[in-house]
Design an enzyme around this catalytic site. Structure first.
Site, PDB file in Angstrom:
ATOM      1  N   ARG A 168     -16.931  34.436 -23.901  1.00  0.00           N
ATOM      2  CA  ARG A 168     -17.619  35.592 -23.290  1.00  0.00           C
ATOM      3  C   ARG A 168     -18.569  36.227 -24.312  1.00  0.00           C
ATOM      4  O   ARG A 168     -19.695  36.607 -23.994  1.00  0.00           O
ATOM      5  CB  ARG A 168     -16.588  36.630 -22.828  1.00  0.00           C
ATOM      6  CG  ARG A 168     -15.826  36.180 -21.589  1.00  0.00           C
ATOM      7  CD  ARG A 168     -14.679  37.114 -21.268  1.00  0.00           C
ATOM      8  NE  ARG A 168     -14.063  36.786 -19.983  1.00  0.00           N
ATOM      9  CZ  ARG A 168     -12.789  36.980 -19.690  1.00  0.00           C
ATOM     10  NH1 ARG A 168     -11.976  37.512 -20.587  1.00  0.00           N
ATOM     11  NH2 ARG A 168     -12.316  36.655 -18.502  1.00  0.00           N
ATOM     12  N   HIS A 192      -5.326  38.587 -27.943  1.00  0.00           N
ATOM     13  CA  HIS A 192      -6.148  38.372 -26.754  1.00  0.00           C
ATOM     14  C   HIS A 192      -6.164  39.657 -25.957  1.00  0.00           C
ATOM     15  O   HIS A 192      -5.116  40.148 -25.556  1.00  0.00           O
ATOM     16  CB  HIS A 192      -5.554  37.224 -25.917  1.00  0.00           C
ATOM     17  CG  HIS A 192      -6.121  37.121 -24.531  1.00  0.00           C
ATOM     18  ND1 HIS A 192      -7.443  36.858 -24.297  1.00  0.00           N
ATOM     19  CD2 HIS A 192      -5.545  37.236 -23.321  1.00  0.00           C
ATOM     20  CE1 HIS A 192      -7.651  36.813 -22.991  1.00  0.00           C
ATOM     21  NE2 HIS A 192      -6.512  37.047 -22.375  1.00  0.00           N
TER      22      HIS A 192
HETATM   23  P1  6V0 Z   1      -1.175  33.643  -9.894  1.00  0.00           P
HETATM   24  O1  6V0 Z   1      -2.321  33.252  -9.018  1.00  0.00           O
HETATM   25  O2  6V0 Z   1      -0.223  34.687  -9.458  1.00  0.00           O
HETATM   26  O3  6V0 Z   1      -0.372  32.294 -10.240  1.00  0.00           O
HETATM   27  C1  6V0 Z   1       0.844  32.265 -10.888  1.00  0.00           C
HETATM   28  C2  6V0 Z   1       1.614  31.075 -10.357  1.00  0.00           C
HETATM   29  O4  6V0 Z   1       2.822  30.941 -11.110  1.00  0.00           O
HETATM   30  C3  6V0 Z   1       2.007  31.197  -8.880  1.00  0.00           C
HETATM   31  O5  6V0 Z   1       1.568  30.062  -8.152  1.00  0.00           O
HETATM   32  C4  6V0 Z   1       3.536  31.278  -8.928  1.00  0.00           C
HETATM   33  O6  6V0 Z   1       4.164  30.688  -7.789  1.00  0.00           O
HETATM   34  C5  6V0 Z   1       3.820  30.512 -10.212  1.00  0.00           C
HETATM   35  N1  6V0 Z   1       5.157  30.762 -10.746  1.00  0.00           N
HETATM   36  C6  6V0 Z   1       5.804  31.935 -10.837  1.00  0.00           C
HETATM   37  N2  6V0 Z   1       7.021  31.743 -11.366  1.00  0.00           N
HETATM   38  C7  6V0 Z   1       7.139  30.425 -11.622  1.00  0.00           C
HETATM   39  C8  6V0 Z   1       8.181  29.627 -12.159  1.00  0.00           C
HETATM   40  N3  6V0 Z   1       9.341  30.153 -12.567  1.00  0.00           N
HETATM   41  N4  6V0 Z   1       7.966  28.312 -12.270  1.00  0.00           N
HETATM   42  C9  6V0 Z   1       6.814  27.763 -11.866  1.00  0.00           C
HETATM   43  N5  6V0 Z   1       5.799  28.475 -11.351  1.00  0.00           N
HETATM   44  C10 6V0 Z   1       5.968  29.800 -11.217  1.00  0.00           C
HETATM   45  O7  6V0 Z   1      -1.724  34.119 -11.325  1.00  0.00           O
HETATM   46  P2  6V0 Z   1      -3.053  33.602 -12.069  1.00  0.00           P
HETATM   47  O8  6V0 Z   1      -3.171  32.133 -11.883  1.00  0.00           O
HETATM   48  O9  6V0 Z   1      -4.190  34.474 -11.707  1.00  0.00           O
HETATM   49  O10 6V0 Z   1      -2.671  33.922 -13.591  1.00  0.00           O
HETATM   50  C11 6V0 Z   1      -1.673  33.198 -14.255  1.00  0.00           C
HETATM   51  C12 6V0 Z   1      -1.418  33.761 -15.646  1.00  0.00           C
HETATM   52  O11 6V0 Z   1      -2.520  33.483 -16.508  1.00  0.00           O
HETATM   53  C13 6V0 Z   1      -1.213  35.283 -15.677  1.00  0.00           C
HETATM   54  O12 6V0 Z   1      -0.175  35.575 -16.575  1.00  0.00           O
HETATM   55  C14 6V0 Z   1      -2.552  35.769 -16.215  1.00  0.00           C
HETATM   56  O13 6V0 Z   1      -2.436  37.028 -16.835  1.00  0.00           O
HETATM   57  C15 6V0 Z   1      -2.858  34.670 -17.199  1.00  0.00           C
HETATM   58  N6  6V0 Z   1      -4.254  34.584 -17.646  1.00  0.00           N
HETATM   59  C16 6V0 Z   1      -4.480  34.341 -18.952  1.00  0.00           C
HETATM   60  C17 6V0 Z   1      -5.760  34.220 -19.452  1.00  0.00           C
HETATM   61  C18 6V0 Z   1      -5.967  33.958 -20.906  1.00  0.00           C
HETATM   62  O14 6V0 Z   1      -7.107  33.978 -21.386  1.00  0.00           O
HETATM   63  N7  6V0 Z   1      -4.921  33.688 -21.666  1.00  0.00           N
HETATM   64  C19 6V0 Z   1      -6.871  34.342 -18.587  1.00  0.00           C
HETATM   65  C20 6V0 Z   1      -6.649  34.541 -17.268  1.00  0.00           C
HETATM   66  C21 6V0 Z   1      -5.322  34.712 -16.685  1.00  0.00           C
END
Ligand code: 6V0
Length: 332
Positions: A168, A192
Site C-alpha cells: 500500500r 501489522h
Molecule cells: P471471513 O470471510 O469471515 O473468513 C473466515 C473463514 O474462516 C470463514 O470461512 C470461517 O468459516 C472460517 N473458519 C472459522 N473457524 C474455522 C476453523 N476452526 N477451522 C477452519 N475454518 C474456520 O474473514 P476474512 O476472510 O475476511 O478474513 C480472514 C482473516 O484474515 C481475519 O482474521 C482478518 O482479520 C485477516 N486479514 C489479515 C490481513 C493481513 O494483512 N494479515 C489482511 C486482511 C484480512
C-alpha cells in the site's frame, strides 16, 4: 483409459508424485482471494481447501473447479478434515473469528487462539515439512501462537505481516510521484496495523534514495506530507472495510507473492512477520513482528540489515513490548 491408445513401443506412463501442494485454511474472502491468485499464477499443482463450514467449502471448491477450462491444470480438493492437506509444501491460515461490536482486541485474540488450537496441530501433523504462513489477525501474535502450537523450526513459520502495508505504501508513493510501484523500494516494518513503522531513510525510486536526494538538492519536503502517506497506509484497511466490508484482492496478491518466493526459491526480500528477538534492539522474549526477510524454499532464510534510525528502532521496540504484553496473557 480406452479413450487413448499408446504409441508403439512407448514406455509405461510416468506418474510423477512430486507436485507442489498448497493448502489454504479458511475459505472466507481472504482465503479465496489467495487461493484464486495462486491458481491463476500457476504456482501449485494441487490446492487443498479447509474450512469448518462444509457447504461453503464445497461451494467454493466447485466454483473454482468449474474454471478449469481457462486455467493451468491444478487439482483442487476440499474437506473439513485436515487429511486433505497431507504432504503440503505450504500451508496458509486465514481462518479467524471476526471482532464483535464492543469486543476488546484481547478477547478476540483469545477466541482466535482457541481456534488455532484446533487448526495448527492437525495441519502441522499432516504436513510436518511444510512452511506455514499465517494471515489471520492479529497476525503478529497469531504467528507466535502458530509457531508454539506447530513445534516447527522458526524459519518455517511466518506471518503475512506488513507485506501488505508495504505494498500500500509503495502504491501511494508511486501515485504521488507518478511512477510504477514496482520501481519503488519502501518498507513498512513492525506491527501489522496501527503501530507499524515506516522506514523513510530506506525509500528509493529507480535506485535513487529519495530522502537524501531531496536533502542534497535542497528540495524542501514536508515531513508532514510523508507522515500523511504513512497515515493513509494505516487507515487504508479501515477505509476498504468501511466501504466494501472486508479486504481481499490486495491481501490475495500479497500472499501469493510470498508463496511464489518460497515455492520457487526466489530469495526475494519481503517485510514479513518473523521472530524478531535480537534484531534492532528487540529484546525481552520471543516476539514476532515484521522485518525485511529473505524468503526461499526453506522459508525465512535471513533477516536483512536495513538501515534504521534510532527513532525507527525505538518505535519497533515499543511495538515489541505491547505485543509481548498481549502474549504473556495467553498462557501458552
Ligand atoms: P471471513 O470471510 O469471515 O473468513 C473466515 C473463514 O474462516 C470463514 O470461512 C470461517 O468459516 C472460517 N473458519 C472459522 N473457524 C474455522 C476453523 N476452526 N477451522 C477452519 N475454518 C474456520 O474473514 P476474512 O476472510 O475476511 O478474513 C480472514 C482473516 O484474515 C481475519 O482474521 C482478518 O482479520 C485477516 N486479514 C489479515 C490481513 C493481513 O494483512 N494479515 C489482511 C486482511 C484480512
Amino acid at each position: 483409459s480406452a479413450f487413448f491408445k499408446p504409441i508403439h513401443n512407448s514406455d509405461p506412463p510416468l506418474h510423477s508424485n512430486r507436485c507442489t501442494k498448497v493448502s489454504v485454511v479458511g475459505v472466507g474472502n481472504v482465503g479465496m482471494a489467495i487461493a484464486q491468485t495462486i491458481l491463476t499464477q500457476d504456482l501449485a499443482d494441487e490446492i487443498a481447501l479447509v474450512d469448518s463450514k462444509p457447504d461453503k467449502l464445497r461451494g467454493e471448491m466447485l466454483d473454482l473447479q468449474h474454471a478449469a477450462a481457462f486455467l493451468p491444470r491444478t487439482r483442487i480438493s476440499a474437506s473439513v478434515d485436515y487429511s486433505v492437506t497431507a504432504g503440503s509444501d505450504l500451508c496458509i491460515v486465514t481462518a479467524g473469528a471476526r471482532q464483535n461490536p464492543g469486543e476488546s482486541r484481547l478477547n478476540l485474540l483469545q477466541r482466535n487462539v482457541s481456534l488455532f488450537r484446533h487448526i495448527i496441530p492437525p495441519l502441522a501433523k499432516a504436513s510436518p515439512d511444510s512452511i506455514l504462513i499465517i494471515v489471520s489477525n492479529p497476525v503478529d501474535v497469531l504467528t507466535y501462537v502458530a509457531w508454539k502450537l506447530s513445534g516447527f523450526p522458526v524459519n518455517r513459520v511466518l506471518g503475512s505481516g506488513t507485506n501488505l502495508d508495504s505494498s500500500r505504501f509503495r502504491f501511494l508513493i508511486a501515485d504521488h510521484l507518478d511512477v510504477n510501484a514496482q520501481d519503488v523500494q519502501a518498507f513498512i516494518v513492525g506491527e501489522h496495523g496501527d503501530s507499524s513503522v515506516a522506514l523513510w531513510s530506506s525509500i528509493s525510486v529507480g535506485g535513487i534514495p529519495v530522502l537524501s536526494f531531496l536533502e542534497k538538492n535542497q528540495i524542501a519536503y514536508e515531513k508532514q506530507t510523508l507522515e500523511q502517506i504513512h497515515q493513509s497506509v494505516v487507515g487504508s484497511a479501515y477505509e476498504v472495510i468501511g466501504l466494501k466490508g472486508y479486504t481481499s484482492w490486495a491481501i490475495g496478491y500479497s500472499v501469493a507473492n510470498l508463496a511464489r518466493s518460497i515455492i520457487r526459491d526466489q530469495r526475494k526480500i519481503h517485510p514479513v512477520t518473523v521472530l524478531a528477538r535480537g534484531f534492532y534492539g528487540v529484546e525481552g522474549g520471543d516476539v514476532f513482528l515484521s522485518l525485511p526477510a529473505l524468503l526461499g524454499r526453506n522459508g525465512v532464510v535471513a533477516v536483512t540489515n536495513v538501515h534504521m534510525t534510532d527513532e525507527e528502532a525505538e518505535k519497533l521496540q515499543k511495538s515489541a513490548k505491547t505485543i509481548l504484553e498481549m502474549q504473556s496473557q495467553l498462557g501458552l
